[in-house]
Design a protein around this motif. Structure first.
Motif, PDB file in Angstrom:
ATOM      1  N   SER A 190     109.060 -28.036  76.129  1.00 29.29           N
ATOM      2  CA  SER A 190     108.487 -27.871  74.793  1.00 29.29           C
ATOM      3  C   SER A 190     108.764 -26.474  74.244  1.00 29.29           C
ATOM      4  O   SER A 190     109.042 -26.319  73.053  1.00 29.29           O
TER       5      SER A 190
ATOM      6  N   LEU B  59     100.721 -31.340  78.937  1.00 32.31           N
ATOM      7  CA  LEU B  59      99.346 -30.965  79.275  1.00 32.31           C
ATOM      8  C   LEU B  59      98.568 -32.145  79.855  1.00 32.31           C
ATOM      9  O   LEU B  59      97.864 -32.005  80.867  1.00 32.31           O
ATOM     10  N   VAL B  60      98.708 -33.300  79.214  1.00 31.18           N
ATOM     11  CA  VAL B  60      97.984 -34.475  79.699  1.00 31.18           C
ATOM     12  C   VAL B  60      98.475 -34.871  81.090  1.00 31.18           C
ATOM     13  O   VAL B  60      97.674 -35.162  81.992  1.00 31.18           O
TER      14      VAL B  60
ATOM     15  N   TRP C 154     105.685 -29.921  69.842  1.00 36.44           N
ATOM     16  CA  TRP C 154     104.241 -30.096  69.984  1.00 36.44           C
ATOM     17  C   TRP C 154     103.906 -31.385  70.723  1.00 36.44           C
ATOM     18  O   TRP C 154     102.973 -31.419  71.535  1.00 36.44           O
ATOM     19  N   VAL C 155     104.675 -32.443  70.462  1.00 35.57           N
ATOM     20  CA  VAL C 155     104.440 -33.710  71.163  1.00 35.57           C
ATOM     21  C   VAL C 155     104.727 -33.558  72.657  1.00 35.57           C
ATOM     22  O   VAL C 155     103.940 -34.005  73.504  1.00 35.57           O
TER      23      VAL C 155
ATOM     24  N   ALA D 152     101.950 -31.658  74.335  1.00 34.07           N
ATOM     25  CA  ALA D 152     100.769 -32.489  74.561  1.00 34.07           C
ATOM     26  C   ALA D 152     100.987 -33.430  75.744  1.00 34.07           C
ATOM     27  O   ALA D 152     100.088 -33.592  76.592  1.00 34.07           O
TER      28      ALA D 152
END
Length: 84
Positions: free
Chosen positions: A62, A35-36, A28-29, A32
């Motif tokens: 991921s 995506l950023v 999940w990290v 994120a």
């Protein structure tokens, strides 16, 4: 005609291997981060954009991390089921 009834013990879904939980959190990290990074670098959409390629790598990574964590959880579950 008779039927066999099989009783199954229900185990909590969260219980199990701490490594699998760590892998899920890491997935999940990295999702994120991917995506950023992709959102900040999407202005120049080409294969020469290093930031965008790194973001896509985090997105793909991921999914791989999550699948490895799920496999660890399943193998651990099967191992404990055979021992009981």
């Amino acid at each position: 005609m008779t039927t066999k009834q099989l009783t199954l013990k229900q185990q909590p879904a969260k219980g199990g291997n701490p490594l699998a939980s760590f892998m899920t959190i890491a997935a999940w990290v990295s999702l994120a981060i991917g995506l950023v990074t992709c959102l900040f670098e999407v202005s120049d959409f080409s294969d020469r954009n290093l930031g965008l390629m790194i973001g896509v790598g985090f997105l793909v990574g991921s999914v791989q991390i999550y699948m490895i964590g799920a496999a660890i959880r399943l193998f651990h579950h099967n191992k404990t089921a055979k021992n009981e």
